[in-house]
Design a protein around this motif. Structure first.
Motif, short mmCIF file in Angstrom:
data_model
loop_
_atom_site.label_atom_id
_atom_site.label_comp_id
_atom_site.label_asym_id
_atom_site.label_seq_id
_atom_site.Cartn_x
_atom_site.Cartn_y
_atom_site.Cartn_z
N ALA A 4 -8.89 5.62 0.44
CA ALA A 4 -8.65 4.70 -0.67
C ALA A 4 -8.59 5.44 -2.01
CB ALA A 4 -9.74 3.64 -0.71
N ILE A 5 -9.00 6.68 -2.00
CA ILE A 5 -9.09 7.41 -3.25
C ILE A 5 -7.79 8.16 -3.53
CG2 ILE A 5 -10.35 9.24 -4.44
CD1 ILE A 5 -12.76 8.40 -2.71
N ALA A 6 -7.27 8.01 -4.74
CA ALA A 6 -6.02 8.64 -5.11
C ALA A 6 -6.17 10.16 -5.06
CB ALA A 6 -5.61 8.21 -6.51
N PRO A 7 -5.09 10.87 -4.65
CA PRO A 7 -5.16 12.34 -4.66
C PRO A 7 -5.61 12.87 -6.02
CG PRO A 7 -3.12 11.62 -3.64
CD PRO A 7 -3.81 10.39 -4.15
N ALA A 8 -5.11 12.26 -7.08
CA ALA A 8 -5.47 12.73 -8.42
C ALA A 8 -6.97 12.61 -8.64
CB ALA A 8 -4.71 11.94 -9.47
N ILE A 9 -7.55 11.52 -8.14
CA ILE A 9 -8.97 11.29 -8.34
C ILE A 9 -9.79 12.17 -7.41
CG2 ILE A 9 -10.79 9.55 -8.13
CD1 ILE A 9 -8.70 7.56 -9.21
N ALA A 10 -9.30 12.35 -6.17
CA ALA A 10 -9.96 13.28 -5.25
C ALA A 10 -10.01 14.66 -5.90
CB ALA A 10 -9.22 13.34 -3.93
N GLY A 11 -8.92 15.03 -6.55
CA GLY A 11 -8.88 16.32 -7.25
C GLY A 11 -9.97 16.41 -8.30
N VAL A 12 -10.14 15.35 -9.07
CA VAL A 12 -11.18 15.35 -10.11
C VAL A 12 -12.56 15.53 -9.48
CG1 VAL A 12 -12.31 13.94 -11.87
CG2 VAL A 12 -9.83 13.99 -11.73
N LEU A 13 -12.81 14.79 -8.39
CA LEU A 13 -14.12 14.89 -7.72
C LEU A 13 -14.40 16.33 -7.26
CD1 LEU A 13 -14.32 11.78 -5.37
CD2 LEU A 13 -15.70 12.24 -7.38
N TRP A 14 -13.41 16.93 -6.63
CA TRP A 14 -13.61 18.27 -6.10
C TRP A 14 -13.69 19.30 -7.21
CZ3 TRP A 14 -14.66 19.82 -1.15
CH2 TRP A 14 -14.67 18.80 -0.20
N ALA A 16 -18.60 8.21 -13.80
CA ALA A 16 -18.61 6.76 -13.96
C ALA A 16 -17.19 6.23 -14.06
CB ALA A 16 -19.42 6.38 -15.19
N ALA A 17 -16.36 6.93 -14.84
CA ALA A 17 -14.97 6.50 -15.00
C ALA A 17 -14.24 6.57 -13.66
CB ALA A 17 -14.26 7.36 -16.03
N THR A 18 -14.53 7.63 -12.89
CA THR A 18 -13.90 7.77 -11.58
C THR A 18 -14.26 6.59 -10.69
OG1 THR A 18 -14.14 10.15 -11.79
CG2 THR A 18 -13.65 9.32 -9.61
N LEU A 19 -15.54 6.25 -10.68
CA LEU A 19 -15.97 5.12 -9.85
C LEU A 19 -15.31 3.82 -10.32
CD1 LEU A 19 -19.71 5.71 -9.05
CD2 LEU A 19 -17.69 6.19 -7.68
N LEU A 20 -15.19 3.68 -11.64
CA LEU A 20 -14.53 2.48 -12.15
C LEU A 20 -13.12 2.37 -11.61
CD1 LEU A 20 -15.44 2.29 -15.96
CD2 LEU A 20 -16.07 0.70 -14.15
N SER A 21 -12.40 3.50 -11.56
CA SER A 21 -11.01 3.39 -11.13
C SER A 21 -10.86 3.24 -9.63
CB SER A 21 -10.15 4.56 -11.62
OG SER A 21 -10.90 5.55 -12.19
N ILE A 22 -11.82 3.74 -8.85
CA ILE A 22 -11.64 3.58 -7.40
C ILE A 22 -12.34 2.36 -6.84
CG2 ILE A 22 -11.17 6.01 -6.91
CD1 ILE A 22 -13.99 6.40 -6.16
N ALA A 23 -13.24 1.76 -7.63
CA ALA A 23 -14.05 0.65 -7.12
C ALA A 23 -13.22 -0.47 -6.48
CB ALA A 23 -14.95 0.11 -8.21
N PRO A 24 -12.17 -0.98 -7.17
CA PRO A 24 -11.47 -2.11 -6.57
C PRO A 24 -10.92 -1.80 -5.18
CG PRO A 24 -10.78 -1.81 -8.83
CD PRO A 24 -11.64 -0.63 -8.49
N LEU A 25 -10.36 -0.60 -4.99
CA LEU A 25 -9.82 -0.28 -3.66
C LEU A 25 -10.94 -0.06 -2.65
CD1 LEU A 25 -6.69 2.03 -3.70
CD2 LEU A 25 -6.87 -0.37 -3.19
N LEU A 26 -12.05 0.54 -3.09
CA LEU A 26 -13.17 0.74 -2.16
C LEU A 26 -13.69 -0.61 -1.67
CD1 LEU A 26 -15.35 3.66 -3.59
CD2 LEU A 26 -13.56 3.72 -1.89
N VAL A 27 -13.84 -1.54 -2.59
CA VAL A 27 -14.31 -2.87 -2.22
C VAL A 27 -13.29 -3.54 -1.29
CG1 VAL A 27 -14.88 -5.17 -3.08
CG2 VAL A 27 -15.72 -3.14 -4.27
N ALA A 28 -12.02 -3.40 -1.64
CA ALA A 28 -10.98 -4.00 -0.81
C ALA A 28 -11.01 -3.41 0.60
CB ALA A 28 -9.60 -3.79 -1.44
N PHE A 29 -11.21 -2.09 0.69
CA PHE A 29 -11.29 -1.45 1.99
C PHE A 29 -12.44 -2.01 2.80
CE2 PHE A 29 -8.92 2.54 3.12
CZ PHE A 29 -7.81 2.21 2.39
N LEU A 30 -13.55 -2.23 2.11
CA LEU A 30 -14.73 -2.75 2.79
C LEU A 30 -14.46 -4.15 3.32
CD1 LEU A 30 -17.41 -1.36 3.12
CD2 LEU A 30 -18.28 -2.70 1.22
#
Lengths: 294, 280
Positions: free
Chosen positions: A116-126, B250-264
């Motif tokens: 569910a995580i965008a490649p761009a965001i995965a990149g930021v995490l790593w 925090a910003a990263t979690l904000l942007s992925i949260a909707p899809l993570l919840v949807a996946f769940l």
């Protein structure tokens, strides 16, 4: 019986139905592809005022250009590395889950999340985890005596992008492997185990061969993913560096076209990418057809 | 075969030993670690970033910082508008085209369909420079339409829908025509309802793809008004801006949260839709 069936009145209707699709395709695929082909045969002068026809000179130049050849080999290493890592880890995880009974669904959810995580965001995490000054992994590696620095070391950088790219794709591979494993009849495995085959042997002689259609399908998908869909990861982590050691082809097209503004060369690169894509598509469809017949 | 045990006990392959379970969970935790770490960094004050104390104070301050330092509300709105627009556009365009491909005799149909198939893998990334020039000539730079329009004639959508439409028996169509339906009513009342699972599967794949898309939006947009979440986060967390990492997490979690919840919530459908869209 079903000879000539005039389904609908009016010869214009099917064309009208196709029109929106054809128009969008013309504007955003045929025309740009044609432009790329055309531009790849031209060279602009230094001021961008005149362009002359140079035939295949742009391609010849690319194949003499050290940085392009480098980019090709970087792409090959990256694609093979990503595919190997993501597929082997996914297969390992899938075969474990397949044997699990109780916590299977929690486990699957956990494993599917990275998709569910965008490649761009995965990149930021790593990037964050491997950051040489504040990241946690370099901090731990230093304790065992390894100085991690993907800003200077090309191999560290390559390892980082492979890990980040593979990490995201594992979920996808995992789902397909799991589906493949579940379609293998349990009786086959039981029979082998009654004959005394060890779990390891059961895996290599029964499960792995039966999974081969899935494996082949995933291989093509993973190579395509690594080559074309990882821009965000590269952009967020290494930006092609250090010293072009992670400058994959797609990133180079972007860098040359938008930053370097070398149109002829960038167009020739686009054409080469298109050829690669078409070849991979043909392989994929050959395979799918064979699978349907099988 | 020269094995010592004549047969393996049944429970060896049906159940799983506790050692293996532990190993499996360990592997999963290592794998999910980047995500867990982002959660840790986002919910704790920044001095606890490499300092794992079980009872470190929890805080929501990082989220407040992120929300106030970048226009995330606007990014959300943009992504939402983009994804909705693209999916609706794809449904309309692909349904019509798939219907034509599945049910009408058109001269040159096979050539046209081959062109569609080739596009299955030609992402705009490949032709990015040329596509950018066209988008700018059409005045689409910096608009949400510009981000979405190139994807509307989706090859995958046409392919999947055509396959589904082809499996629908002609008799149903004939019955509808006898009832006096015209082609639009037939499409709307016979084909579309019967293809619902395909629409769901394709819609889910498409939503997650466009929510996550990065390179084309990055190239086409250059202002807050049109930037989607992925690009906004990319700009926000670019190494040279020097923002605090707790804030970035925090910003990263904000942007992925909707899809993570949807996946769940839609896990089963998601899983099935990926398999469906991938194999066929």
């Amino acid at each position: 019986m079903q000879t000539k069936r005039m389904t609908f009145p009016g010869r214009w209707l099917p064309f009208a139905l196709l029109a929106p699709q054809v128009i969008v395709t013309l504007i955003f695929f045929i025309w740009p592809a044609g432009q790329a082909l055309y531009q790849s045969l031209l060279r602009e002068d230094a001021f961008g005022l005149r362009s002359t026809f140079v035939g295949l000179e742009n391609f010849a130049r690319l194949f003499r250009d050290g940085s392009y050849l480098n980019s090709m080999s970087v792409t090959a290493i990256f694609a093979v590395g990503t595919t190997l890592v993501s597929m082997s880890v996914a297969l390992l995880l899938a075969s474990t889950v397949n044997r699990m009974i109780r916590s299977r669904s929690t486990y699957t959810t956990l494993l599917v999340w990275p998709y569910a995580i965008a490649p761009a965001i995965a990149g930021v995490l790593w990037w964050f985890i491997f950051n040489p000054s504040i990241g946690i992994v370099p901090y731990m590696l230093e304790m065992v005596g390894y100085q991690w620095n993907h800003r200077n070391s090309g191999s560290d950088a390559m390892l980082l992008v492979i890990l980040a790219a593979a990490w995201k794709q594992i979920s996808y591979n995992f789902l397909f492997f799991l589906a493949g494993l579940q379609s293998i009849p349990q009786s086959l495995i039981e029979a082998a185990s009654i004959d005394g085959a060890s779990p390891f042997k059961r895996f290599w002689t029964i499960i792995f061969p039966l999974l081969s259609p899935t494996t082949f399908f995933l291989m093509v998908v993973n190579v395509v993913y690594a080559m074309f869909d990882t821009f965000g990861i590269i952009h967020a982590t290494t930006q092609g560096g250090p010293a072009q050691s992670t400058n994959i082809l797609v990133y180079k097209v972007y860098a040359d076209g938008f930053v370097g503004l070398n149109l002829g060369s960038s167009a020739a690169q686009s054409v080469i990418l298109m050829v690669i894509v078409v070849v991979l598509t043909v392989i994929q469809f050959r395979f799918i057809e064979r699978r349907v017949n099988y | 075969m020269n094995t010592t045990t004549p047969y393996a006990p049944r429970d060896r392959f049906v159940s799983i030993s506790s050692l293996e379970t532990v190993a499996a969970w360990l592997l999963a935790i290592i794998w999910i670690f980047p995500l867990l770490y982002a959660f840790w960094a986002a919910f704790h004050p920044s001095e606890f970033m490499v300092n794992f104390e079980l009872f470190a104070p929890l805080t929501l301050e990082n989220f407040a910082n992120a929300w106030s330092q970048a226009p995330f509300a606007r990014y959300y709105l943009n992504t939402f508008a983009l994804v909705t627009g693209v999916v609706i556009g794809q449904f309309v365009v692909c349904t019509l085209a798939a219907f034509a491909f599945a049910r009408f005799p058109i001269p040159g149909k096979n050539v046209l369909f081959m062109l569609v198939l080739i596009q299955l893998f030609v992402f705009p990334e490949v032709l990015i420079v040329e596509n950018y020039r066209i988008a700018s000539e059409l005045g689409l730079i910096n608009t949400i339409t510009g981000i979405g329009l190139p994807y509307v004639a989706s090859a995958l959508g046409i392919f999947l829908l055509r396959q589904t439409f082809k499996t629908i028996p002609r008799e149903l169509e004939d019955a509808a025509r006898i009832e006096g339906c015209n082609w639009l009513e037939i499409l709307w009342k016979v084909y579309v309802p019967l293809a619902k699972p395909t629409y769901l599967a394709y819609g889910l794949v498409s939503i997650s793809h466009h929510w996550n898309n990065f390179i084309w939006p990055l190239v086409v947009t250059n202002s807050v008004e049109s930037r989607p979440l992925t690009v906004g986060l990319g700009v926000f967390s670019a190494p040279e801006t020097g923002v605090n990492w707790a804030t970035v997490s925090a910003a990263t979690l904000l942007s992925i949260a909707p899809l993570l919840v949807a996946f769940l919530l839609f896990q089963r459908q998601f899983v099935q839709s990926f398999l469906r869209a991938g194999i066929r």
